[in-house]
Design an enzyme around this catalytic site. Sequence first.
Site, short mmCIF file in Angstrom:
data_model
loop_
_atom_site.label_atom_id
_atom_site.label_comp_id
_atom_site.label_asym_id
_atom_site.label_seq_id
_atom_site.Cartn_x
_atom_site.Cartn_y
_atom_site.Cartn_z
N ASP A 141 1.96 -5.07 17.08
CA ASP A 141 3.15 -4.67 16.33
C ASP A 141 3.68 -3.33 16.83
O ASP A 141 4.06 -2.47 16.05
CB ASP A 141 2.84 -4.59 14.83
CG ASP A 141 4.10 -4.58 13.97
OD1 ASP A 141 5.14 -5.11 14.43
OD2 ASP A 141 4.07 -4.04 12.85
N VAL A 160 0.61 5.63 1.45
CA VAL A 160 -0.06 6.59 2.32
C VAL A 160 0.09 7.97 1.69
O VAL A 160 1.21 8.41 1.41
CB VAL A 160 0.53 6.57 3.74
CG1 VAL A 160 -0.17 7.60 4.61
CG2 VAL A 160 0.39 5.19 4.34
N GLY A 198 0.81 -1.21 0.00
CA GLY A 198 0.00 0.00 0.00
C GLY A 198 0.84 1.26 0.00
O GLY A 198 2.06 1.21 0.03
#
Length: 544
Positions: free
Chosen positions: A132, A23, A21
């Site tokens: 995470d 951003v 992905g």
Amino acid sequence: MTGWQVSGYRPVRQLGAGASGRVDLAVHDATGTPVAIKYLTGGIGADPAFRTAFRAEARLLAGIDDPHVSRLYEYVESPGGAAIVMELVNGVSLRQMLRAHGPTTPESALCVLKGSLAGLGAAHARGVVHRDYKPENVLVTAEGTSKLADFGIAMPVGESSGVSVTGTPRYMAPEQWTGAPASPACDIYAATATFYECLTGRPPFDGRDLITLRQQHARAPIPTEPAPVPVHDLLRHGMAKQPAERPQPAQVFLALLERMAADAYGQRWEERGLRELARRAALLAALFPFPDGTGGATSLASTAFGEGSGRWTWRRSGRARAALVGGGLAAALLLGGAGLAYAGRDEPLPAAGPAAPEAPTEPTGTPSASAVAPPTPAAGTTPTPTPPVAPAATTAAPEPAGTPTTTTTTSAPASPSAPPSTSAAPADTVAPSVGRVAADPTGLDPRGCPYGPTSSTISAVVSDDRTAAGKLRVSFRYTLDGRTTEVAMASGGRGSFRGVLGDLPRPATSTRIPVRVVAVDEAGNASPEGSPVHVTLYPSCTPG
């Protein structure tokens, strides 16, 4: 910025990107609020399993409303793609700050831990485990406050990930390595490990491969000595080997922290810590989404959820803060029969295997999705290193592909009557070079399915400085259900090679298989292991 974009927002620039992905920084048309929009890339966005994970991240984030957590404003899904619209935090990641300035003061480290525990506590109260936590996922603002970001592999409390093991190995709690159900205790452990890194400039354990790191987290003593004496108890409590021995919930640990900090550093410890964090952040202002410190806007409060249009909306009131959100969802790797998810854009962690000369790495580096995970040893057994990727003809590490070899010989001048000297050709020490690797298609049905594809063609371009293409030994390797399989690839001329991946057993869940190509020349030099191409194996058949 190209491809599908969320309507109602004006794109400004890209903030980051990863394997799955990107951003983007954008501005909401109606209110002028700056936001960070996290997009799935086209190929992965078409994968139902990854869309499901992306949607799940939005559902989890929607339930958390806390000043120490980067908020979700909107989730959008359409035939064109999927995206999460997030609060934009005007600041830098804790990782950037540690790399630029080194260890923090004890008061600053305590401020980071305090903010993190507050954010984690809010998530845990809503039944969410981050899983995470690490310096990359902590954002420090211009005021010195911190926010927790990137819930890409978050799960509900108590939910099991099945056979998968997820997290970033340098910060994973001992139980997280075994695939235990999601628990707030693993977030407490990771936050404390990051606290240690703030104090010392390096993670608590520095194993050079996954097996060593796992053993260190499970058995090695908690390394309190490099840290200031007043915080030793916090480290011992927060990184206790047994989950039940860690202070829980997060608010309990937070109360313990505040008592210790006041006793050791005085009542104004937090003021000094925040001031120092703000000073360090200001030195990195050029990395802020809005370097001039602007970027806020006010929007009216409204909450509306709607799935019929394929769009969920959640808008908040108040001044929108900033955001530098890390790029993309976590990418999965196979760890024996289990999936090991690493967050993207981290530094590589070598796989277990024979030692070879290494270039120096930063002590704060963390493993990345390009690392090859060795098999996970069964409980109660002694782990054994995986074999090397390919046999080497010599004990010396081969030079990078394409590196010329130069031999200089110095000798006394020959006499006029001496015959001319001859010298042997230099040894072949240059490994083959593997170029573009591709898979077609990248999604497979399991064996026996009648309609969808059950095999994929793996192709690669390979070259070598001495060995002809027809004499190179080229193969691809993949790991599934804990077993590594090697498949020979045939030459297609002009340096191209092809092989077939297929007839795979039905998995329990969608499984993303990393496939790597290795080439060996006539001298036995093996190509360095490059980034894999991924093929997703689905658990069900494509309908006819």
